[in-house]
Design a protein around this motif. Structure first.
Motif, PDB file in Angstrom:
ATOM      1  N   ASP A 321       0.986  -1.279  -0.013  1.00 38.54           N
ATOM      2  CA  ASP A 321      -0.192  -0.047  -0.099  1.00 38.54           C
ATOM      3  C   ASP A 321       0.820   1.306   0.029  1.00 38.54           C
ATOM      4  O   ASP A 321       1.661   1.551   1.069  1.00 38.54           O
ATOM      5  CB  ASP A 321      -0.932  -0.052   1.179  1.00 38.54           C
ATOM      6  CG  ASP A 321      -1.999   1.221   0.929  1.00 38.54           C
ATOM      7  OD1 ASP A 321      -2.298   1.490  -0.051  1.00 38.54           O
ATOM      8  OD2 ASP A 321      -2.219   1.607   2.233  1.00 38.54           O
ATOM      9  N   SER A 322       0.757   1.963  -0.936  1.00 37.70           N
ATOM     10  CA  SER A 322       1.551   3.231  -1.067  1.00 37.70           C
ATOM     11  C   SER A 322       0.663   4.300  -1.909  1.00 37.70           C
ATOM     12  O   SER A 322       0.101   4.086  -2.815  1.00 37.70           O
ATOM     13  CB  SER A 322       2.892   2.787  -1.723  1.00 37.70           C
ATOM     14  OG  SER A 322       3.641   4.054  -2.068  1.00 37.70           O
ATOM     15  N   ASP A 323       1.161   5.573  -1.728  1.00 33.05           N
ATOM     16  CA  ASP A 323       0.596   6.713  -2.519  1.00 33.05           C
ATOM     17  C   ASP A 323       1.343   7.121  -3.621  1.00 33.05           C
ATOM     18  O   ASP A 323       1.204   8.036  -4.303  1.00 33.05           O
ATOM     19  CB  ASP A 323      -0.079   7.622  -1.544  1.00 33.05           C
ATOM     20  CG  ASP A 323      -1.584   7.375  -0.661  1.00 33.05           C
ATOM     21  OD1 ASP A 323      -2.210   6.462  -1.340  1.00 33.05           O
ATOM     22  OD2 ASP A 323      -1.606   7.872   0.301  1.00 33.05           O
ATOM     23  N   ALA A 324       2.591   6.651  -3.734  1.00 32.13           N
ATOM     24  CA  ALA A 324       3.526   7.257  -4.441  1.00 32.13           C
ATOM     25  C   ALA A 324       3.169   6.719  -5.818  1.00 32.13           C
ATOM     26  O   ALA A 324       2.471   5.847  -6.307  1.00 32.13           O
ATOM     27  CB  ALA A 324       4.778   6.630  -4.271  1.00 32.13           C
ATOM     28  N   ALA A 325       3.492   7.658  -6.892  1.00 32.09           N
ATOM     29  CA  ALA A 325       3.241   7.521  -8.256  1.00 32.09           C
ATOM     30  C   ALA A 325       3.702   6.187  -8.889  1.00 32.09           C
ATOM     31  O   ALA A 325       4.796   5.591  -8.337  1.00 32.09           O
ATOM     32  CB  ALA A 325       3.942   8.570  -9.068  1.00 32.09           C
ATOM     33  N   PHE A 326       2.957   5.616  -9.713  1.00 34.26           N
ATOM     34  CA  PHE A 326       3.363   4.386 -10.438  1.00 34.26           C
ATOM     35  C   PHE A 326       3.447   3.247  -9.344  1.00 34.26           C
ATOM     36  O   PHE A 326       4.008   2.000  -9.792  1.00 34.26           O
ATOM     37  CB  PHE A 326       4.817   4.500 -11.110  1.00 34.26           C
ATOM     38  CG  PHE A 326       4.961   5.932 -11.913  1.00 34.26           C
ATOM     39  CD1 PHE A 326       3.833   6.437 -12.689  1.00 34.26           C
ATOM     40  CD2 PHE A 326       6.187   6.536 -11.823  1.00 34.26           C
ATOM     41  CE1 PHE A 326       4.060   7.486 -13.183  1.00 34.26           C
ATOM     42  CE2 PHE A 326       6.460   7.480 -12.589  1.00 34.26           C
ATOM     43  CZ  PHE A 326       5.195   8.265 -13.185  1.00 34.26           C
ATOM     44  N   ARG A 327       2.979   3.310  -8.419  1.00 32.56           N
ATOM     45  CA  ARG A 327       2.689   1.932  -7.720  1.00 32.56           C
ATOM     46  C   ARG A 327       1.234   1.613  -7.895  1.00 32.56           C
ATOM     47  O   ARG A 327       0.375   2.245  -8.425  1.00 32.56           O
ATOM     48  CB  ARG A 327       2.685   2.289  -6.128  1.00 32.56           C
ATOM     49  CG  ARG A 327       4.293   2.793  -5.850  1.00 32.56           C
ATOM     50  CD  ARG A 327       5.350   1.795  -5.779  1.00 32.56           C
ATOM     51  NE  ARG A 327       5.291   0.707  -4.937  1.00 32.56           N
ATOM     52  CZ  ARG A 327       5.509   0.735  -3.568  1.00 32.56           C
ATOM     53  NH1 ARG A 327       6.342   1.625  -3.179  1.00 32.56           N
ATOM     54  NH2 ARG A 327       5.429  -0.503  -2.673  1.00 32.56           N
ATOM     55  N   LEU A 333      -6.104  -1.194  -7.945  1.00 31.75           N
ATOM     56  CA  LEU A 333      -6.950  -2.199  -8.632  1.00 31.75           C
ATOM     57  C   LEU A 333      -8.267  -1.859  -8.687  1.00 31.75           C
ATOM     58  O   LEU A 333      -9.031  -2.051  -9.600  1.00 31.75           O
ATOM     59  CB  LEU A 333      -6.362  -3.544  -8.044  1.00 31.75           C
ATOM     60  CG  LEU A 333      -7.011  -4.744  -8.528  1.00 31.75           C
ATOM     61  CD1 LEU A 333      -6.723  -4.931 -10.203  1.00 31.75           C
ATOM     62  CD2 LEU A 333      -6.576  -5.966  -7.955  1.00 31.75           C
ATOM     63  N   MET A 334      -8.697  -1.758  -7.201  1.00 36.14           N
ATOM     64  CA  MET A 334     -10.253  -1.620  -7.344  1.00 36.14           C
ATOM     65  C   MET A 334     -10.740  -0.116  -7.936  1.00 36.14           C
ATOM     66  O   MET A 334     -11.737  -0.324  -8.812  1.00 36.14           O
ATOM     67  CB  MET A 334     -10.513  -1.053  -5.687  1.00 36.14           C
ATOM     68  CG  MET A 334     -10.080  -2.523  -4.918  1.00 36.14           C
ATOM     69  SD  MET A 334     -11.264  -3.710  -5.227  1.00 36.14           S
ATOM     70  CE  MET A 334     -10.146  -4.793  -5.844  1.00 36.14           C
TER      71      MET A 334
END
Length: 457
Positions: A321-327, A333-334
């Motif tokens: 779980d991460s809010d960084a770009a491109f993760r 997915l949801m």
């Protein structure tokens, strides 16, 4: 017109209160370049005259590069019209001297030889000094090209920091920050770099270019975003990092989904998946984007197969779980599956996926755009269920919950999709209010953009 070099400068000119001839005697090339630049001769002109790049000329003038090779000093004297003796380089007539004496003497000795043989010998005499200069320049290029390990680490750390803050920052703000980083990598990449160093520079460039492309997409500048995605793909391929090549293509596939033909999204996602050698979060992203595009195209069977593929790849690779770009964590997915279920018209499953996604993003999300797009998916589901007033209210709330600078064209375009999906005869007060609200947001967005441009001028 480029400024001309006056030959009298070398005998009567002064620099920093001292005669320029003193700097020539010391072979202080940095002072010579600065002296010329102060008299209106650009570093580009100087560079062309002495046979180096404009960047190299500027670095010499700043003192960050030294010139000590005799052959290079000769070239500078010749190119700038500096008397050779002024720099202690010997007399002009000595230039042709070699192991066998002067060129004139050797010509006299060879006068009884065939003309073709004399020409070959004279060409050889000219080639030896030229070859020596070439060797010296090659040595200089090889020894001065590398980026220090620490500098390379700082470039990569900076790219990582931008990826951390990018999802929560307004795209217009991020673009100016990213441009600075891209400019630095451009300068470094123009110099010859060892393959391993260039691969890392290209990897950082791919990530920065992808963020630029995404920001432009969010702002609705699809044409420029497409060009930046192309640059990102080029850089990723140059890095030879398979995971990065997949990631950049999966991200680029978003553009035609929002501003173009979803069939292109399918094609680009297929390309990303073809490169994939093992399950990865980026592969799962490509599969999820492909599912959403198939659903929008009305290809239900293919969309459901792609949804299964996305689930399977995510289960195999996953992502923290991460809010960084491109993760690509579970909440993203949801988010993608929300779009797929919405376009399939499976509103019951779509509502369930949307609730789960919004729960994972939390009540105060640091990535505001994703929850807003999920709420706009929900508004489309409400239209499908003939709840037109509720749909318009949900869409308006999704926009209103965003800060001004985040109410970008990607959001407003999707809100227009909600309005367009509602039959004309069902345009209630809520629909009219949504239409007016989208219009006012676009006007506000243009005003903010003009203000930003004025500040940057």
């Amino acid at each position: 017109m480029a400024a001309r070099i006056d030959p009298s400068w070398w005998t009567s000119g002064k620099w920093e209160g001292r005669p320029i001839r003193e700097f020539l005697e010391q072979r202080d090339v940095a002072a010579v370049f600065r002296f010329l630049h102060a008299r209106g001769v650009s570093y580009g002109t100087i560079a062309a005259l002495v046979g180096v790049s404009a960047n190299r000329a500027a670095e010499i003038a700043k003192g960050t590069r030294q010139v000590t090779a005799y052959e290079v000093l000769e070239r500078i004297a010749l190119g700038l019209g500096i008397p050779r003796a002024a720099m202690g380089l010997g007399r002009e007539k000595d230039l042709a001297a070699g192991t066998g004496g002067s060129l004139a003497t050797r010509h006299e000795m060879a006068s009884d030889q065939p003309a073709s043989l004399q020409a070959e010998e004279e060409a050889a005499a000219r080639a030896v000094p030229a070859l020596a200069r070439l060797r010296a320049e090659l040595d200089e290029a090889l020894s001065s090209s590398s980026v220090s390990p620490r500098h390379l680490e700082l470039v990569e750390e900076s790219a990582s920091e931008h990826m951390r803050i990018y999802p929560s920052a307004p795209p217009s703000v991020m673009l100016s920050r990213l441009a600075t980083e891209c400019s630095e990598i451009q300068v470094l990449s123009r110099r010859r770099q060892p393959a391993a160093v260039q691969a890392r520079l290209s990897g950082a460039a791919a990530l920065l270019a992808t963020m630029c492309a995404d920001a432009l997409m969010r702002l609705g500048d699809a044409g420029e975003a497409r060009l930046w995605y192309r640059t990102a793909i080029h850089a990723a391929d140059d890095s030879a990092d398979t995971r990065l090549r997949v990631l950049v293509r999966a991200q680029a596939a978003m553009l035609p989904y929002y501003f173009g033909d979803p069939q292109q999204t399918v094609a680009m996602a297929d390309t990303a998946l073809a490169i994939t050698t093992a399950a990865s979060p980026s592969g799962a992203l490509a599969a999820a984007g492909r599912a959403r595009a198939f659903a929008r195209l009305g290809a239900a069977e293919q969309a459901r197969a792609a949804i299964e593929q996305a689930h399977r790849m995510f289960d195999q690779a996953g992502d923290d779980d991460s809010d960084a770009a491109f993760r690509f964590p579970a909440k993203r997915l949801m988010f993608y599956l929300s779009g797929a279920m919405t376009w399939l018209g499976d509103t019951k499953e779509a509502y369930r996926v949307q609730d789960e996604a919004l729960r994972l993003y939390g009540p105060a999300p640091t990535v505001p755009i994703d929850p807003a797009l999920i709420m706009l998916d929900r508004a489309l589901c409400l239209v499908h269920d003939l709840r037109f007033a509720d749909a318009a209210a949900a869409a308006r709330e999704a926009i209103a919950n965003l800060p001004d600078l985040q109410r970008t064209e990607i959001i407003l375009t999707k809100a227009v999709q909600v309005i367009s999906a509602i039959p004309r005869h069902a345009h209630t007060r809520e629909v009219t209010e949504l239409t007016e609200y989208v219009r006012s947001c676009r006007e506000r967005s243009r005003t903010l953009a003009a203000g930003t441009a004025a500040l940057e001028t």
